[in-house]
Design a protein around this motif. Structure first.
Motif, PDB file in Angstrom:
ATOM      1  N   PHE A  81       0.794  -1.233   0.000  1.00 26.30           N
ATOM      2  CA  PHE A  81       0.000   0.000   0.000  1.00 26.30           C
ATOM      3  C   PHE A  81       0.827   1.283   0.000  1.00 26.30           C
ATOM      4  O   PHE A  81       0.285   2.346  -0.289  1.00 26.30           O
ATOM      5  N   ASN A  85      -0.655   5.598   6.160  1.00 26.91           N
ATOM      6  CA  ASN A  85      -2.019   6.080   5.931  1.00 26.91           C
ATOM      7  C   ASN A  85      -2.781   5.190   4.965  1.00 26.91           C
ATOM      8  O   ASN A  85      -3.963   4.892   5.161  1.00 26.91           O
ATOM      9  N   ARG A  86      -2.111   4.751   3.909  1.00 26.44           N
ATOM     10  CA  ARG A  86      -2.784   3.917   2.914  1.00 26.44           C
ATOM     11  C   ARG A  86      -3.080   2.519   3.454  1.00 26.44           C
ATOM     12  O   ARG A  86      -4.029   1.879   2.998  1.00 26.44           O
ATOM     13  N   THR A  89      -6.326   3.007   5.485  1.00 26.18           N
ATOM     14  CA  THR A  89      -7.516   3.335   4.684  1.00 26.18           C
ATOM     15  C   THR A  89      -7.786   2.326   3.569  1.00 26.18           C
ATOM     16  O   THR A  89      -8.743   2.489   2.816  1.00 26.18           O
ATOM     17  N   ALA A  90      -6.964   1.299   3.477  1.00 30.24           N
ATOM     18  CA  ALA A  90      -7.150   0.300   2.422  1.00 30.24           C
ATOM     19  C   ALA A  90      -8.488  -0.409   2.589  1.00 30.24           C
ATOM     20  O   ALA A  90      -8.917  -0.698   3.707  1.00 30.24           O
ATOM     21  N   HIS A 146      -6.178   9.456   0.726  1.00 25.42           N
ATOM     22  CA  HIS A 146      -5.652   8.124   0.418  1.00 25.42           C
ATOM     23  C   HIS A 146      -6.728   7.147  -0.053  1.00 25.42           C
ATOM     24  O   HIS A 146      -6.477   5.947  -0.151  1.00 25.42           O
ATOM     25  N   ARG A 147      -7.894   7.662  -0.368  1.00 23.19           N
ATOM     26  CA  ARG A 147      -8.957   6.797  -0.872  1.00 23.19           C
ATOM     27  C   ARG A 147      -8.633   6.350  -2.294  1.00 23.19           C
ATOM     28  O   ARG A 147      -8.030   7.099  -3.073  1.00 23.19           O
ATOM     29  N   GLU A 148      -9.074   5.144  -2.646  1.00 24.49           N
ATOM     30  CA  GLU A 148      -8.794   4.604  -3.971  1.00 24.49           C
ATOM     31  C   GLU A 148      -9.906   4.887  -4.967  1.00 24.49           C
ATOM     32  O   GLU A 148      -9.769   4.600  -6.157  1.00 24.49           O
ATOM     33  N   LYS A 239      -2.985  13.631  -3.294  1.00 20.97           N
ATOM     34  CA  LYS A 239      -2.287  12.822  -2.302  1.00 20.97           C
ATOM     35  C   LYS A 239      -1.555  13.673  -1.280  1.00 20.97           C
ATOM     36  O   LYS A 239      -1.596  13.402  -0.084  1.00 20.97           O
TER      37      LYS A 239
END
Length: 251
Positions: A81, A85-86, A89-90, A146-148, A239
């Protein structure tokens, strides 16, 4: 009720250090022996600023997975990730693809994510937004950077520019989110709001607005003008930075 009624429950083990097999020499590998104790002591004495992301993640995993070496899992999560942070939030389905990640790890990571969001939100709710602009930007980055997939939310303000509601209007794909100006304006009237701020994220990391972003903002601006509402800004969260429609001359 005695003063010790809420004392911490005793550990199931005298230590939660990971048991290890000795090396051929008979010695324990130095990086594992008392590793958890050393890492906790370094955190308490120096704080998180002195620790790389993967070690901070290890501290979290200590609570989720007792008596196992979690360094390989922390490294795998970071490699997958990219940063702390990622990892937090994954999406759950992506976390489950990592060997060693189960319900307990996912629950603990999501508790931490919720805590971070709530702490950031507490700094802006019921506060004067314009004078607390930096806190608002911090909140947006914490919850959205960090949202995908794209997320569109609206901050509704009263006539004194105090934030009275923070609402997610829509979720989308990696490069599109459906937004309905009529619903945004209708909700403002329901809340008796006088002004609003639009916010959405770009999962690509680049906050440059697309033509559809500009067109959608113009439609919401027209709806606001017709109803006597003020559109303060539209923020696009990347980002590591953000773009303000107001400061860039789009509004």
């Amino acid at each position: 009720m005695t003063k010790d009624a809420f004392a911490e429950a005793p550990s199931l083990f005298e230590s939660d250090e990971a048991p290890v097999a000795p090396l051929p020499s008979g010695r324990l590998p130095s990086y594992i022996k008392d590793h958890r104790k050393r890492l906790r002591e370094r955190f308490m004495s120096g704080g998180s600023a002195a620790m790389p992301d993967y070690e901070l993640l290890e501290l979290v995993l200590f609570r989720s997975i007792p008596r196992q070496d979690v360094k390989p899992l922390a490294r795998a999560l970071m490699d997958t990730f990219g940063d702390f942070n990622r990892v937090l939030t994954a999406p759950e389905e992506r976390l489950r693809q990592i060997k060693g990640v189960g319900d307990t790890v996912i629950t603990d990571l999501k508790i931490l994510e919720a805590c971070a969001h709530r702490m950031a939100r507490a700094r802006v709710m019921q506060r004067h937004v314009i004078s607390g602009w930096d806190a608002l930007l911090d909140y947006c980055h914490t919850t959205m950077a960090h949202r995908e997939t794209e997320q569109f939310r609206v901050f509704y303000l009263d006539r004194k520019n105090v934030l009275i509601a923070d609402e997610e209007q829509a979720k989308g794909t990696v490069d599109h989110v459906p937004v309905y100006p009529r619903e945004v304006a209708k909700r403002a009237l329901e809340l008796n709001a006088s002004a609003l701020i639009l916010v959405h994220n770009h999962p690509s990391g680049d906050p440059t607005p697309s033509q559809s972003d500009i067109d959608m903002t113009n439609r919401i601006q027209d709806a606001c003008l017709a109803l006597g509402l003020t559109l303060h800004d539209h923020l696009i969260i990347g980002k590591s930075t953000e773009l303000s429609f107001r400061s860039q001359g789009y509004l």
